[in-house]
Motif scaffolding. Structure first.
Motif: not given
Length: 145
Positions: A93-109
């Motif tokens: 549940v937390i991994a899903e929530e955090d992945a949703c937030a992170m997918e938009h801000v992290l650099h491709e590298e």
């Protein structure tokens, strides 16, 4: 090309909703995103102007080839990030929530490095041993223990 989180969320939802029938309806998109239909209509028009969707008034929203490519990239990033977090022992549940937030801000590298780390932790027996050491508060792990 980078897009705003809002644009990425819309493209991702349209992609997921249209997998079965090839299109999504404004009401479905609104429900999935927790917004009102007029907000969806406004965003869909903007996405259409950018060549990411085609839209029929009161009708169907379809991703263009460009829109589909962006959505697939976002979903790929999400999958990598969720897999990485799960490999670290984060609950689903937390991994899903955090992945949703992170997918938009992290650099491709960064996402590429996380992909490699996830693969290592999942596939390498010594990687799992080192992860267990980390969970126990030991930050230096030699594979032989």
């Amino acid at each position: 090309m980078r897009f705003s989180r809002s644009v990425e969320d819309y493209l991702e939802v349209i992609y997921l909703l249209s997998r079965e029938k090839g299109y999504a309806r404004v009401v479905e998109i609104a429900r999935a995103l927790g917004v009102k239909p007029p907000s969806v209509t406004q965003m869909v028009r903007r996405l259409g102007e950018r060549g990411l969707v085609s839209f029929e008034r009161y009708g169907k929203v379809r991703l263009t080839e460009a829109g589909r490519a962006v959505a697939q990239r976002i979903i790929g990033r999400h999958t990598v990030l969720k897999t990485f977090l799960r490999a670290l022992g984060v609950s689903d549940v937390i991994a899903e929530e955090d992945a949703c937030a992170m997918e938009h801000v992290l650099h491709e590298e960064t996402v590429k490095v996380f992909r490699k780390l996830a693969e290592f932790l999942i596939n390498a027996p010594d990687g799992l041993k080192c992860l267990e050491c980390l969970r126990k508060g030991r930050y230096l792990c030699l594979a032989g223990h």
